[in-house]
Every structure is written in C-alpha cells, then in structure tokens.
Scaffold this motif. Structure first.
Motif, PDB file in Angstrom:
ATOM      1  N   ILE A 105     -15.126 -16.743  -2.547  1.00  0.00           N
ATOM      2  CA  ILE A 105     -15.033 -16.272  -3.982  1.00  0.00           C
ATOM      3  C   ILE A 105     -13.851 -17.218  -4.618  1.00  0.00           C
ATOM      4  O   ILE A 105     -14.452 -16.816  -5.955  1.00  0.00           O
ATOM      5  N   HIS A 106     -13.111 -17.126  -4.135  1.00  0.00           N
ATOM      6  CA  HIS A 106     -11.400 -17.684  -4.669  1.00  0.00           C
ATOM      7  C   HIS A 106     -11.629 -19.110  -5.398  1.00  0.00           C
ATOM      8  O   HIS A 106     -11.146 -20.268  -6.093  1.00  0.00           O
ATOM      9  N   LEU A 109     -14.593 -19.429  -7.787  1.00  0.00           N
ATOM     10  CA  LEU A 109     -13.613 -19.605  -9.148  1.00  0.00           C
ATOM     11  C   LEU A 109     -12.865 -20.737  -9.190  1.00  0.00           C
ATOM     12  O   LEU A 109     -12.955 -20.643 -11.023  1.00  0.00           O
ATOM     13  N   GLU A 115     -13.134 -17.188 -14.556  1.00  0.00           N
ATOM     14  CA  GLU A 115     -11.894 -16.049 -14.055  1.00  0.00           C
ATOM     15  C   GLU A 115     -13.410 -15.145 -13.115  1.00  0.00           C
ATOM     16  O   GLU A 115     -12.748 -14.308 -12.206  1.00  0.00           O
ATOM     17  N   TYR A 116     -14.447 -14.968 -13.325  1.00  0.00           N
ATOM     18  CA  TYR A 116     -15.388 -14.218 -12.396  1.00  0.00           C
ATOM     19  C   TYR A 116     -16.103 -14.906 -12.783  1.00  0.00           C
ATOM     20  O   TYR A 116     -16.688 -15.600 -13.460  1.00  0.00           O
ATOM     21  N   ASP A 118     -20.442 -13.644 -13.267  1.00  0.00           N
ATOM     22  CA  ASP A 118     -21.570 -12.726 -13.250  1.00  0.00           C
ATOM     23  C   ASP A 118     -21.510 -12.251 -11.974  1.00  0.00           C
ATOM     24  O   ASP A 118     -22.397 -10.571 -11.290  1.00  0.00           O
ATOM     25  N   ILE A 141     -14.245  -7.272  -3.689  1.00  0.00           N
ATOM     26  CA  ILE A 141     -14.051  -8.903  -5.311  1.00  0.00           C
ATOM     27  C   ILE A 141     -14.702  -7.672  -5.949  1.00  0.00           C
ATOM     28  O   ILE A 141     -14.278  -8.094  -7.493  1.00  0.00           O
ATOM     29  N   GLN A 144     -11.495  -6.013  -7.836  1.00  0.00           N
ATOM     30  CA  GLN A 144     -10.724  -6.842  -8.690  1.00  0.00           C
ATOM     31  C   GLN A 144     -11.326  -7.662 -10.068  1.00  0.00           C
ATOM     32  O   GLN A 144     -10.372  -8.731  -9.977  1.00  0.00           O
ATOM     33  N   GLY A 145     -12.664  -7.325 -10.155  1.00  0.00           N
ATOM     34  CA  GLY A 145     -13.173  -8.214 -11.611  1.00  0.00           C
ATOM     35  C   GLY A 145     -13.428  -9.371 -11.402  1.00  0.00           C
ATOM     36  O   GLY A 145     -13.538 -10.030 -11.727  1.00  0.00           O
ATOM     37  N   LYS A 146     -13.367  -9.611  -9.372  1.00  0.00           N
ATOM     38  CA  LYS A 146     -13.604 -11.344  -9.347  1.00  0.00           C
ATOM     39  C   LYS A 146     -15.617 -10.825  -9.551  1.00  0.00           C
ATOM     40  O   LYS A 146     -15.593 -12.418  -9.553  1.00  0.00           O
ATOM     41  N   ALA A 147     -16.097 -10.315  -9.446  1.00  0.00           N
ATOM     42  CA  ALA A 147     -17.398 -10.623  -9.906  1.00  0.00           C
ATOM     43  C   ALA A 147     -17.803  -9.691 -10.311  1.00  0.00           C
ATOM     44  O   ALA A 147     -17.112  -8.383  -9.364  1.00  0.00           O
ATOM     45  N   LEU A 148     -18.613  -9.222 -11.083  1.00  0.00           N
ATOM     46  CA  LEU A 148     -19.089  -7.887 -12.012  1.00  0.00           C
ATOM     47  C   LEU A 148     -20.176  -7.552 -11.396  1.00  0.00           C
ATOM     48  O   LEU A 148     -20.846  -6.195 -10.948  1.00  0.00           O
TER      49      LEU A 148
END
Length: 337
Positions: A105-106, A109, A115-116, A118, A141, A144-148
């Motif tokens: 994910i990092h 991004l 920043e995220y 979807d 994740i 943390q708001g990194k994926a909705l």
C-alpha cells in the motif's frame, strides 16, 4: 456517457465500464499513447481506473499517475492490488503477509501520487498466510485512511465467505471480487456469483472480450492479424492462446449477425453481455489507442433482450467454459518466490 453502479453492499459508485491498464501502460504502448487513452477514457465519462503494483513491475502505476495528473482526486475512483512479486523479488516481496500488504500500500500510494486509493485488492488468495493476518492488515489500512474499501481477485466462493466473515468482525467491508468473466468464460456463475450475491459482494470483471477474441477479428483457419495481442508477448499473447482454437473462432463468428441485429459492434455486444449480470458492477476494458474507447463505452446502459441472450448461448454452445471447479485453480498454491 458511462453509467454508474454501486460496488457491493456499499454506497460507493463506480463507472460500469472501468479503465484497466494490465497489459498496456509501460508494456504494450508508449507512455504518450497510454496517457492519451486515459484522457480519452475521462472524456468518455470513465472515472474509475484499475491497476496493480505488479503491472509492468510497478511502472504501470506510475504511468497512470502521470496520466491523471491535474484531475480532481475526489472525482476519481482509483483501484490497485497487492500479491504478486515486485521489485527484486525477495522472500517477502509477494503474497498477503502483513509485511507485504503494508509495503504494497505504501509503494502504490507513492507511485500513484495519492493519499489514498478507493479500492485496495488482494490480487490472489495466499495459501501460505493465515487469512486472519491478511484481513487484519487490510482492516488497519482502512482505519488509517489509506484505502477506503477492500476487494479481492479470483477468490473462490468459500474464500469469499471466510474473508467476508473476518472483515465483518474487524469492522470493514469486503465489497468486490475481480474474476475473469466473458461470454466464453463463465466459471464464476456456478458458485462465486451466488455466494457474492448473498454476501453483498460485486464482481469487477476482467477480460470481458476474452482477450480480444470476442471482437471477431481472429478468424478460423487464418493466421492471427499482425500487430494483434496474439502476436505480442508483452500484451498477454500467452493468455489468448486457449481461445484461438478453430471451433471457438467459428462459434464467435456466429455472433456477428446477432450484434448487427442488436445494433451493436462485436466489442459492444461482449461488454454489454457481462453487464447484464446484476452482480457485475464493472467491466474492465483496456485500450492501446484512444479511438478504441469511443466504441466500447457505448455498451454502457445497453439492455440485451432475452432473445438476444438466448441467441448468444446457442451460437457459443459447446465452446463455453462454465465449469465452476475452474475457480479453484487460479490462485497459486504456493508463493512464486
């Protein structure tokens, strides 16, 4: 313009024709052409874009980011995936361990310059990692708001049930599955779709045109066209080989008068067909040239009458793969590195 559908049992809408860059960006076409096709997709009303860290070994994400530069982020739906080996392919550079998911994910991004995302998807099922570990990482994740939202790809009905139950316990939704699905490849209909309908999970289907075979351009008894996907190793030539049998190509030619009678091109008929399934939220399409999208997006909103659906089944009788057991052999039984 393109219609929208809800993704799973959520309030999140995606364009029912979604742009995917599996074998195009940083692979089949040069970056300028790739950017032009993304802009054509936006002009046609497509706002949903699907990629993965493994596409072109991370380069496809970077090309997509460049193509979407300057667009309003809130008006886009960006999907990516994690599982397959990337980078130097070390022992933790694959699978669905907590480490690889977090690194994934990092990295995505950073490459996508957002920043995220979807939707963050498990590209396959990982038999070597406890499912609890995988789902906990996804839950973190999301928090943390990194994926909705979280989705998966090519999971079996049983895996979907187990993943859905764990997600519910952990306080997030499993909203989608991304399987192969087309007129010719219907293995999800037996078990995966019924389970998904019960659980509130949508399908985001890849290869709705069976790697281009359903375009009708591949003719029985004839060499494959020069410059087509079947001649290009970088654009998935190995994936199309199974559909290039004469009996399949002969059956596909029978679809031409059906498409003409419905007032559709062959690609439009293929995409409209998968969208008749109410469990399908989106059909993934790619393009190597902007003008290809002008044709395919016209499949959005098309309603195929019952007699057309029956005629399609009759034309393809004997060459359709609808064996539900096929869903159990897609995810590797062990990691690739």
């Amino acid at each position: 313009m393109v219609n929208y559908r809800y993704l799973g049992n959520s309030g999140f809408k995606v364009s029912e024709i979604t742009y995917g860059n599996w074998v195009t960006h940083a692979s089949q076409v040069e970056n300028d052409a790739a950017i032009a096709t993304v802009h054509a997709a936006l002009d046609a009303g497509i706002t949903t874009f699907d990629t993965a860290d493994t596409y072109a070994n991370t380069a496809a994400e970077e090309v997509l980011a460049e193509a979407l530069k300057g667009q309003r982020r809130e008006g886009l739906e960006i999907f990516t995936k994690v599982y397959f080996p990337i980078g130097p392919m070390g022992p933790n550079d694959t699978g669905l361990s907590r480490k690889h998911i977090m690194d994934g994910i990092h990295g995505s991004l950073r490459r996508l310059n957002v920043e995220y995302v979807d939707l963050f998807q498990a590209h396959r099922y990982d038999y070597e990692t406890p499912l609890e570990e995988t789902m906990q990482a996804f839950a973190d994740i999301v928090r943390q708001g990194k994926a909705l939202y979280i989705g998966v790809s090519e999971w079996t009905a049983e895996q979907l049930r187990e993943g859905h139950a764990l997600a519910k316990q952990l306080g997030f939704q499993l909203v989608s599955n991304q399987p192969q699905y087309s007129m010719l490849h219907r293995v999800i209909e037996g078990k995966v779709v019924p389970a998904s309908e019960e659980l509130g999970i949508s399908q985001i289907v890849w290869s709705p045109m069976a790697q281009g075979v359903l375009s009708g351009k591949y003719l029985p008894g004839q060499p494959v066209p020069e410059g087509s996907r079947a001649t290009d190793e970088k654009s998935g030539a190995n994936f199309i080989q199974g559909w290039l049998r004469d009996e399949v190509l002969t059956a596909v030619q029978k679809l031409k008068p059906i498409a003409e009678q419905a007032g559709l091109t062959m690609p439009q008929l293929a995409i409209a067909w998968v969208l008749q399934n109410p469990n399908v939220a989106a059909a993934l399409v790619g393009a190597s040239r902007p003008e290809q999208l002008a044709d395919t997006v016209k499949a959005s909103g098309v309603k195929l009458e019952a007699d057309v659906m029956t005629a399609i089944d009759e034309a393809l009788a004997g060459v359709v793969n609808d064996d539900a057991e096929g869903t159990y052999s897609v995810s590797p039984k062990s990691r690739l590195v």
